[in-house]
Design a protein around this motif. Structure first.
Motif, short mmCIF file in Angstrom:
data_model
loop_
_atom_site.label_atom_id
_atom_site.label_comp_id
_atom_site.label_asym_id
_atom_site.label_seq_id
_atom_site.Cartn_x
_atom_site.Cartn_y
_atom_site.Cartn_z
N SER A 123 3.78 71.47 -11.06
CA SER A 123 3.27 70.11 -10.96
C SER A 123 4.05 69.21 -11.91
CB SER A 123 1.77 70.05 -11.29
OG SER A 123 1.30 68.73 -11.17
N ILE A 124 5.19 68.73 -11.46
CA ILE A 124 6.07 67.92 -12.30
C ILE A 124 5.36 66.67 -12.78
CG2 ILE A 124 8.23 66.58 -12.30
CD1 ILE A 124 9.36 68.64 -10.34
N LYS A 125 4.55 66.07 -11.91
CA LYS A 125 3.81 64.85 -12.27
C LYS A 125 2.91 65.09 -13.48
CE LYS A 125 0.29 61.69 -10.41
NZ LYS A 125 -0.82 62.11 -11.31
N ASP A 126 2.20 66.21 -13.50
CA ASP A 126 1.29 66.47 -14.62
C ASP A 126 2.04 66.79 -15.90
OD1 ASP A 126 -1.57 66.37 -13.58
OD2 ASP A 126 -0.65 67.65 -12.09
N ALA A 171 18.08 70.38 -13.92
CA ALA A 171 17.56 69.91 -12.64
C ALA A 171 17.29 68.40 -12.71
CB ALA A 171 16.28 70.66 -12.29
N GLN A 172 17.72 67.68 -11.69
CA GLN A 172 17.59 66.23 -11.70
C GLN A 172 16.13 65.79 -11.70
OE1 GLN A 172 20.10 64.16 -12.20
NE2 GLN A 172 18.61 62.49 -12.30
N ASP A 173 15.25 66.55 -11.00
CA ASP A 173 13.85 66.13 -10.92
C ASP A 173 13.09 66.37 -12.23
OD1 ASP A 173 13.94 68.87 -10.71
OD2 ASP A 173 12.45 69.01 -9.11
N LEU A 174 13.75 67.03 -13.19
CA LEU A 174 13.13 67.25 -14.50
C LEU A 174 13.77 66.39 -15.58
CD1 LEU A 174 12.81 71.16 -14.47
CD2 LEU A 174 11.13 69.46 -13.72
N ALA A 175 14.69 65.50 -15.20
CA ALA A 175 15.44 64.71 -16.17
C ALA A 175 14.52 63.82 -17.01
CB ALA A 175 16.48 63.86 -15.46
N GLU A 176 13.50 63.22 -16.40
CA GLU A 176 12.61 62.33 -17.15
C GLU A 176 11.79 63.10 -18.18
OE1 GLU A 176 11.50 58.57 -14.43
OE2 GLU A 176 10.69 60.47 -13.71
N ILE A 194 10.99 64.81 -24.02
CA ILE A 194 10.98 65.85 -25.04
C ILE A 194 12.03 65.56 -26.11
CG2 ILE A 194 11.45 68.30 -25.46
CD1 ILE A 194 10.23 68.84 -22.68
N GLU A 195 13.22 65.13 -25.69
CA GLU A 195 14.28 64.81 -26.64
C GLU A 195 13.88 63.64 -27.53
OE1 GLU A 195 17.60 64.12 -24.12
OE2 GLU A 195 18.03 66.27 -23.79
#
Length: 313
Positions: free
Chosen positions: A24-27, A58-63, A68-69
């Protein structure tokens, strides 16, 4: 009760159970955004969970990776500032002790020394890229990935390790601080809204318990033999804020505990988390339409393991 646990935080561990699992990338994004934008109180996540995003391209995890950074960079600056302040405090205290010893100067020296050690350890942890054994450990109030079924689909969501049942007030967390564990003998009582309705699984490699030894408290680390991933039965809730509240919605969970096996009892602890057999996981995660007796039978049919223990580092 399970005071602390080392979790498998990487998504691949859940895919090994259900190849079609969805993250669940949104959560996860909302969790890390909340941690960055509302720094107090700090939302605590295990470094192992952060790492699966921080190291991903992965591009969908870039945000998520960027959040985190940014958070880690802010933590580094804040810790360096506190380190400078505590070193100044230590120097002032030591000068005072040389001129005229006082209790305040002695206390300042002791406190500053401890805080300097803590700050240096935190900086080392922030700067370290490789994961260590302690990076997967969670405590009550920390967040961890939990597997659940939603609309017939296995999904992994971040949840807080202390359950706040839907409909309860925010101060429920302080009124019932032990709700990170759900006692097996109270599933049909205190936990009756979750048992048979909202079931999850946390993957654990070892767990930690406080026990009394010779009048003192010690922490023991329990690890199954042979070494294995423990599929821990959990209950969860999705708490929604009442109208007009500025609170955020909350996914949270509790690990089910039962009477301990002989080796855990002999070590001095009276509870133990419930480890499901792999073949029973899907039935546990889809309780709708199943009787409470059938679900109880899944909890009775525990995965075979011997829990060896040692003093925690």
């Amino acid at each position: 009760m399970c005071f602390s646990a080392a979790v498998r935080a990487e998504f691949k561990a859940f895919q090994n159970l259900f190849p079609k699992s969805r993250l669940s990338i949104k959560d996860f994004f909302e969790l890390y955004l909340r941690r960055k934008s509302k720094p107090k109180p700090v939302l605590r996540t295990p470094k192992a969970m952060d790492a699966q995003f921080a190291k991903s391209h992965a591009q969908d995890l870039a945000e998520i990776r960027a959040l985190i950074e940014e958070f880690d960079a802010a933590q580094k600056v804040e810790t360096e500032q506190d380190l400078f302040k505590q070193r100044q405090r230590l120097a002032d205290a030591q000068r005072s002790l040389q001129n005229k010893p006082t209790k305040k100067a002695a206390d300042d020296e002791r406190i500053a020394t401890t805080k300097i050690e803590q700050a240096l350890a935190k900086l080392k942890r922030l700067q370290r890229e490789d994961l260590s054994a302690g990076d997967s450990r969670i405590f009550p109030g920390w967040w961890a990935p939990v597997l659940m079924f939603e609309n017939g689909e296995p999904i992994v969501r971040p949840m807080r390790y202390q359950c706040r049942p839907a409909g309860k007030p925010v101060n429920y967390d302080t009124r019932f601080p032990g709700t990170y564990n759900a006692r097996r003998d109270n599933l049909r009582g205190f936990w009756n809204q979750q048992f048979g309705a909202t079931h999850g699984v946390m993957i654990v490699t070892r767990f930690y318990e406080n026990v009394s030894r010779d009048g003192s408290n010690v922490v023991l680390e329990f690890q199954p033999e042979p070494a294995q991933d423990m599929l821990v039965a959990c209950l969860y809730s999705h708490w929604m804020p009442p109208a007009g509240s500025d609170e955020d919605d909350l996914w949270s969970f509790a690990a089910i505990t039962d009477e301990p096996p002989p080796e855990v009892a002999a070590a001095g602890h009276d509870r133990c988390i419930v480890q499901l057999r792999p073949e029973n996981v899907q039935a546990w995660l889809t309780p709708q339409g199943r009787s409470l007796e059938e679900l109880d039978a899944l909890l009775d049919d525990k995965a075979p393991a011997y829990y060896a223990h040692k003093l925690a580092a």
